[in-house]
Write a protein that holds these residues in place. Sequence first.
Motif, PDB file in Angstrom:
ATOM      1  N   ARG A 106       0.829  -1.199   0.000  1.00 46.34           N
ATOM      2  CA  ARG A 106       0.000   0.000   0.000  1.00 46.34           C
ATOM      3  C   ARG A 106       0.868   1.256   0.000  1.00 46.34           C
ATOM      4  N   ARG A 107       2.136   1.109   0.363  1.00 48.29           N
ATOM      5  CA  ARG A 107       3.108   2.194   0.245  1.00 48.29           C
ATOM      6  C   ARG A 107       4.241   1.658  -0.621  1.00 48.29           C
ATOM      7  N   TYR A 128       9.150   3.534   2.619  1.00 47.74           N
ATOM      8  CA  TYR A 128       8.019   3.263   3.511  1.00 47.74           C
ATOM      9  C   TYR A 128       7.745   1.773   3.538  1.00 47.74           C
ATOM     10  N   MET A 181      10.130   0.085   5.726  1.00 47.68           N
ATOM     11  CA  MET A 181       9.844   0.288   7.146  1.00 47.68           C
ATOM     12  C   MET A 181       8.650  -0.548   7.584  1.00 47.68           C
ATOM     13  N   ILE A 182       7.632  -0.653   6.714  1.00 49.38           N
ATOM     14  CA  ILE A 182       6.441  -1.438   7.057  1.00 49.38           C
ATOM     15  C   ILE A 182       6.798  -2.912   7.230  1.00 49.38           C
ATOM     16  N   LEU A 193       9.638  -4.149   7.996  1.00 52.74           N
ATOM     17  CA  LEU A 193      10.432  -4.295   9.223  1.00 52.74           C
ATOM     18  C   LEU A 193       9.517  -4.323  10.444  1.00 52.74           C
ATOM     19  N   ALA A 194       8.546  -3.391  10.475  1.00 52.38           N
ATOM     20  CA  ALA A 194       7.629  -3.339  11.617  1.00 52.38           C
ATOM     21  C   ALA A 194       6.794  -4.618  11.691  1.00 52.38           C
ATOM     22  N   PHE A 235      14.689  13.242   7.060  1.00 50.12           N
ATOM     23  CA  PHE A 235      14.051  12.768   5.829  1.00 50.12           C
ATOM     24  C   PHE A 235      13.640  13.930   4.942  1.00 50.12           C
ATOM     25  N   PHE A 257       9.958   3.611  13.412  1.00 46.60           N
ATOM     26  CA  PHE A 257       9.585   3.450  12.002  1.00 46.60           C
ATOM     27  C   PHE A 257       8.075   3.287  11.873  1.00 46.60           C
ATOM     28  N   ALA A 258       7.496   2.465  12.759  1.00 46.93           N
ATOM     29  CA  ALA A 258       6.045   2.276  12.722  1.00 46.93           C
ATOM     30  C   ALA A 258       5.338   3.602  13.011  1.00 46.93           C
ATOM     31  N   VAL A 281       6.423   6.512  12.386  1.00 47.08           N
ATOM     32  CA  VAL A 281       6.602   7.374  11.229  1.00 47.08           C
ATOM     33  C   VAL A 281       5.684   6.952  10.076  1.00 47.08           C
ATOM     34  N   VAL A 282       5.470   5.639   9.940  1.00 45.44           N
ATOM     35  CA  VAL A 282       4.537   5.170   8.911  1.00 45.44           C
ATOM     36  C   VAL A 282       3.120   5.631   9.268  1.00 45.44           C
ATOM     37  N   GLY A 338       3.291   9.678   9.047  1.00 44.60           N
ATOM     38  CA  GLY A 338       3.760  10.291   7.805  1.00 44.60           C
ATOM     39  C   GLY A 338       4.976  11.149   8.103  1.00 44.60           C
ATOM     40  N   LEU A 339       5.961  11.125   7.208  1.00 43.73           N
ATOM     41  CA  LEU A 339       7.195  11.865   7.475  1.00 43.73           C
ATOM     42  C   LEU A 339       7.076  13.327   7.064  1.00 43.73           C
ATOM     43  N   GLY A 340       5.934  13.685   6.479  1.00 46.64           N
ATOM     44  CA  GLY A 340       5.839  15.023   5.881  1.00 46.64           C
ATOM     45  C   GLY A 340       5.760  16.166   6.877  1.00 46.64           C
ATOM     46  N   PRO A 344      -3.771   4.830   3.919  1.00 45.69           N
ATOM     47  CA  PRO A 344      -2.416   4.360   3.596  1.00 45.69           C
ATOM     48  C   PRO A 344      -1.350   5.458   3.621  1.00 45.69           C
ATOM     49  N   ALA A 345      -1.709   6.704   3.357  1.00 48.31           N
ATOM     50  CA  ALA A 345      -0.678   7.740   3.311  1.00 48.31           C
ATOM     51  C   ALA A 345      -0.237   8.170   4.702  1.00 48.31           C
ATOM     52  N   GLY A 346      -0.869   7.662   5.752  1.00 42.05           N
ATOM     53  CA  GLY A 346      -0.520   8.066   7.108  1.00 42.05           C
ATOM     54  C   GLY A 346      -1.405   9.195   7.572  1.00 42.05           C
ATOM     55  N   GLU A 351       3.186  10.005  -1.084  1.00 38.12           N
ATOM     56  CA  GLU A 351       4.533  10.185  -1.624  1.00 38.12           C
ATOM     57  C   GLU A 351       4.550   9.895  -3.128  1.00 38.12           C
TER      58      GLU A 351
END
Lengths: 330, 295
Positions: free
Chosen positions: A106-107, A111, A114-115, A117-118, B36, B234-235, B237-238, B241-243, B286-288, B294
Motif C-alpha cells: 500500500r506504500r 516506507y 519500514m512497514i 520491518l515493523a 528525511f 519506524f512504525a 513514522v509510517v 507520515g514523514l511530511g 495508507p498515506a498516514g 509520496e
Amino acid sequence: MHLRSLTLPLSIVAVLALLAIPFFPQWIYLVFVMKTLCFVLFACAFNLLLGHTGILSFGHAAFFGSGAYIAGHLVKNYGVPFELGILAGGLVAALLGAVIGALAIRRSGIYLAMITLAMSQLVYFFYLQAPFTGAEDGLQRVPRGTFLGVIDLRNDTALYYVVLGIVAVGLWVVWRTVNSPFGQVLRAIREHEPRAISLGYPVARYKILVFTLSAGLSGIAGALKAIIFQLAALYDVHWHTSGDVILMTLLGGMNTVFGPAVGAAIVAALNHYLDPFGAWVTVITGVVFMACVLAFRQGVVGELGRLLKLRRPSRPEQTADQPARGESQP
Amino acid sequence: MDIFGVPIQALMGQLMLGIVNGSFYAVLSLGLAIIFGVLKIVNFAHGAFFMLGAFTAFLLGQHLGANYWVALVAAPIAVALFGMLFEWLFLRRLYGLDPIYGLLLTFSLVLVLEGGFRVAFGSSGQPYATPEALRGTINLGFMVLPIYRGFVILAAVLTCLVTWYVIERTSVGARLRAATERAELTQAFGINVPLLVTLTYGVGVGLAAFAGVLAAPIFHVNPSMGSSLVIIIFAVVVIGGLGSIMGAIVTGLGLGVVEGFTRVFYSEFSSTIVFLVMVLVLLIRPAGLFGREES
C-alpha cells in the motif's frame, strides 16, 4: 568474453563440487555447507523482490523464521514426516507473505521497507510469546526423521543430498520465475511502474504474488535450517537475519539470478569462521555492508560481469556504460 | 476510585509511563522527519545515535566526572559532530541514488556501532544515576510522580516545540524548508545547501542523542537499547507520515499514551500495539495520518 558464456562450465564445476563434498569430510564441515545451502535459497528467493521487482523487504526473517518454527513444531510435537513439515513451513510462510505483502505494497520505496520491518517485529513478538516456541530457548531437539519414510536423515550425508535436492528445486523455481513472462512483468514494474500500470498490468496483484512466492521459498529455506540444526530459534525471526539476507543479496549482486548465492556463501563463511571473535562478527559484517553500499553496488557477480564485458569493448550493445540492470545474467 | 475495574493510581502510573515513552518517540521521530525532509533518507542509525548519546553521557561521567547537566549538553553536541562527519564522509556519496541505499548505509552503521559497543562493554547494561536534584517523587493527589520522569516529559515536549518553532517560524527554518522543497533553486539563491544538509543531519542526530541522555537514568545504558526502539519509531513514522513536523510530535506522544493504556488493559499486546495500529492505519489511510501521498 561474456559472463553468460562462463555460466555453463562454472555451474557444472559447482554442481560436481557440491556432489563431491561429502567425500571429503576432513576438508569441510558438512553441516556448515547445508546451512550455506539454506541461505543460498533464502537469498535467491529474497532477490526475486529486491533485484527483480525493485522492492526492498526489510522483514524477510519473518518468513524464514516462520518456516523454521512451523516445520519444527509440526515435526517435533505432531510427528509430521520430514517432507510434509518442510512443505507446511513453506506454505505458512507463503500465506504470511501474502498478508504482509498486501499490507506493505500500500506504500512504496522506503516506507515499504519500514512497514515490512515493523511487521516482522510483530511476527517476532508473536514467536516470543507463543506457547509452543520455547521463547528464549527456542524449539530444541527437532527430530530429523526419514525422507519419504525410507532414507534415514540422522545420517549427515543422506540429509545433505536431500537438502541439496530441495534447494536445487527451489533455485530452479526462482530461475524459472525470472525467465518467464511473469518475470518480464516484474522487471517492467521495477523499471517503470506507472508505465506497467498504464499498459494494463494489475501491478498490485503481481507484487503480492511475487511477495508470496519469495516468502514461501524463504519459508522452505527456514524449515530446512530447522531440521538440519534440529533447532528453531528467535534469531531466525530477528531483524538481524533480515539484514543478513539483504547483505548477501547486495554482496553477490542483486541484478543477477544466482549472484545472491555467491553472497550467501561469503556471508555464511564470514559468520562461520569469524565466530570465535564474538561481537566482532557484527562489526565486520557492518563494514563489509558499508563497503558494498558505497562502492560495490553491483555485487561480486555483477562487478565480475562488468569486468568481463570491459575486456571486449568491440560489441557495442554490451559496452560497460550500459548498466547490468534489466539484463538477468545467471 | 476505579475506572473499568482498574485503580486510578495504577491507571495514572501507566499513563505517565506511556507519556514518557511517547516523549522519546516524539523526539526521535521528529529527528527522523527533519532528516528525511532534507536528505530524503530514512536514518536507520537513529536508534544507534540514541544509544550513542546515552553511552557518551555514561562515559563522560565515568572518565571526566562530568555531571548529568554537562552531559545533557555535551553528549548531543559530540554525537551530532560524529553524525555530521559520517554524513560528510559517506552518506553524501549516495545522494541522487535510490533512497534505499541511504537506508542500507545507515543500517550498516548500526551494525558497526552496536557491534563495537558490544565488544567494548558487553551486552549487559551499565547503570546511570539520576541527578541529585531530580530524585524523589511528588504526590499529585491522584498519582505519585517520580520527579525525573516529569522532567523527561517536560524537556522532551519543550525540545519538540522549540524545534518546531525554529523550523516553521524563523529565517533559518525558512531556508531549510526552501531546501526541502527545491534544493537547486535554493542553492541558486546563494544558500549553501550542502552545508545546510550536513547541519540538518547533525541536528536530527543530536536530537536522538539528547533523547538518549534523557533515557540513560531510566533504562540501563546498553548497546542494543536503540535498535528495538528504532523499529517502533519506524512504525510511528509510517502512522504519522514523514511530511509534517507537528505530525511526528503528536503521533509519537499519542502512541506512547496508547501503549500505556494497552499495558493496563491488555498487557500481552503492549509490545505490539504500535505495529497493530500501523496495520489499521495502512488499511484505512495508507498515506498516514498527517502524510501526503509520496510520489
